[in-house]
Design an enzyme around this catalytic site. Sequence first.
Site, PDB file in Angstrom:
ATOM      1  N   GLY A 188      -7.044   6.858   0.433  1.00 36.81           N
ATOM      2  CA  GLY A 188      -8.443   7.181   0.147  1.00 36.81           C
ATOM      3  C   GLY A 188      -9.360   6.028   0.468  1.00 36.81           C
ATOM      4  N   ASN A 189     -10.341   5.805  -0.383  1.00 34.10           N
ATOM      5  CA  ASN A 189     -11.354   4.780  -0.113  1.00 34.10           C
ATOM      6  C   ASN A 189     -11.199   3.564  -1.016  1.00 34.10           C
ATOM      7  OD1 ASN A 189     -13.159   5.060  -2.607  1.00 34.10           O
ATOM      8  ND2 ASN A 189     -13.175   7.164  -1.854  1.00 34.10           N
ATOM      9  N   VAL A 192     -12.268   3.724  -5.021  1.00 32.79           N
ATOM     10  CA  VAL A 192     -11.262   4.308  -5.911  1.00 32.79           C
ATOM     11  C   VAL A 192     -10.015   3.422  -5.968  1.00 32.79           C
ATOM     12  CG1 VAL A 192      -9.766   6.309  -6.311  1.00 32.79           C
ATOM     13  CG2 VAL A 192     -12.121   6.647  -5.517  1.00 32.79           C
ATOM     14  N   GLU A 210      -3.521   2.994   1.152  1.00 33.34           N
ATOM     15  CA  GLU A 210      -3.844   3.352   2.532  1.00 33.34           C
ATOM     16  C   GLU A 210      -5.320   3.709   2.569  1.00 33.34           C
ATOM     17  OE1 GLU A 210      -1.930   2.964   4.999  1.00 33.34           O
ATOM     18  OE2 GLU A 210       0.032   2.733   4.056  1.00 33.34           O
ATOM     19  N   CYS A 244      -9.139   8.448   9.100  1.00 32.11           N
ATOM     20  CA  CYS A 244      -9.243   7.048   8.650  1.00 32.11           C
ATOM     21  C   CYS A 244      -9.064   6.056   9.791  1.00 32.11           C
ATOM     22  CB  CYS A 244      -8.231   6.775   7.538  1.00 32.11           C
ATOM     23  SG  CYS A 244      -6.512   6.998   8.037  1.00 32.11           S
TER      24      CYS A 244
END
Length: 490
Positions: A188-189, A192, A210, A244
């Site tokens: 994710g980002n 978070v 990741e 991504c």
Amino acid sequence: MSREQKAVDRARKAFLTGRSKSLEYRITQLKNLLRFVKERQMEISEGLKKDLRRSECGTPLYETLGLESEINLAVRNLKQWAAPRPVSKSMMTISDQVYIQPEPLGVVLVIGAWNYPWAVTIGPLVGAMAAGNAAVIKPSEVSSHTSKVMEDLLPLYLDKELYPVVTGGVTETQELLKQRFDHIFYTGNGTVAKIIMEAAAKHLTPTTLELGGKSPCYIDKNCDLSIACRRIAWGKYSNCGQTCIAPDYILCDPSMQDRVIEEIKKNIKEFYTEDPKKCQDYGRIINQRHFKRLMALLDGSTIAVGGENEESECYIGPTVLRDVKPDAKVMQEEIFGPLLPILTVSSADEAIKFINQREKPLALYIFSSDNKLIKRMIAETSSGGVLANDCLMHFSVTSLPFGGVGNSGMGHYHGKYGFDNLSHLRGCLIKQLKMEGVNKMRYPPHTADKLGWARFFILKHVDFGSLGRMALLALMAVFVAVILQRYFTD
């Protein structure tokens, strides 16, 4: 007790039964997962179409074919990956057993992302299962239809105690993060990811993150620009730019900018027709919140190609921005959408400097026919991965680790790297209760003679691989017996 806590407790109890340590059991579960992927293509595809308007052919191309390959690789190689791994020996350990034994960590939490919800949720799960762990699967609530498919159908194929699926949003994820895990794998980002690391720290739980970032794409004058732009357009606009490792922006010489724009424009038309909005292979932005975020990023930039949009359909057409400045709004965060800024640089030196002044990206793309330049950019920059003369394809190479560095993430997976990442590599030394004379050099009282022999045995390097091990062992036994009897026997 919350639903999330119950799922974690059941997974830990199932792990403690020891059934996931059996290689045969792991292989059976992996084969069941493979059967799920093959048998449930229709449900998987329907969920992705509702979430991302993914085409019927796009589902296997971008999601399930890679999963099938990953599972097949794990099944084929699991016995080798899980076997004891001999390591080199020293003079001190020549008669001992010295090896690494991979062992399961315990209960792993896999938190997936919405952009490729099968690839980045089930992909890490393959590594967790192969390594013998229990795994709690938390699909992204943003891709809600896919999340529902996972929740309803995965338990029909997998051990539902060892591999429970927990759905929900922020509240449910927060409740999960209160539980103790032996590893957390998050895609994710960065925002978070910091919350996850903070929660993991309370239990000293290791994490794999990741993430993403602004992956640069440098185009050298010395390259086939037509092919380069074709591959860049594919890498950027696949999944509507919500990848991504998509090329985030282009760096090129000012003299090349117009032709780069024309070539990318030509490929957009070839891939997605005159009207990408009607093309079944061109997706949609996941929701209106991300649509509005992307539209805001256009402020202050000049649109050279595209820009068409419709909020009610979360549609933004393939877009190219020209003469973008480093301080432009679109350059302040990862784009994660179909906007492609072009920034001009006068040389490779300037490109390298520009890249190094920013956070380390998940990917670096270099388009050049000059192998020396490619190797130089690899040597003088840092990124999660590097791909020269193509985009995205390194993700599909299971013999390469996939992961970030710095702000783009930590840890890695794919193939054996995923197995190792979610295993404890336990160092094992097994000695015998014999040849006690050799140990006298380490026992008090310490003397100069003992130190001399310790230095010889500890620092002396012998290439045991080039000699017959049995012959060498016999020779050393005689040598040690004679020498130690002479110097250490009272």
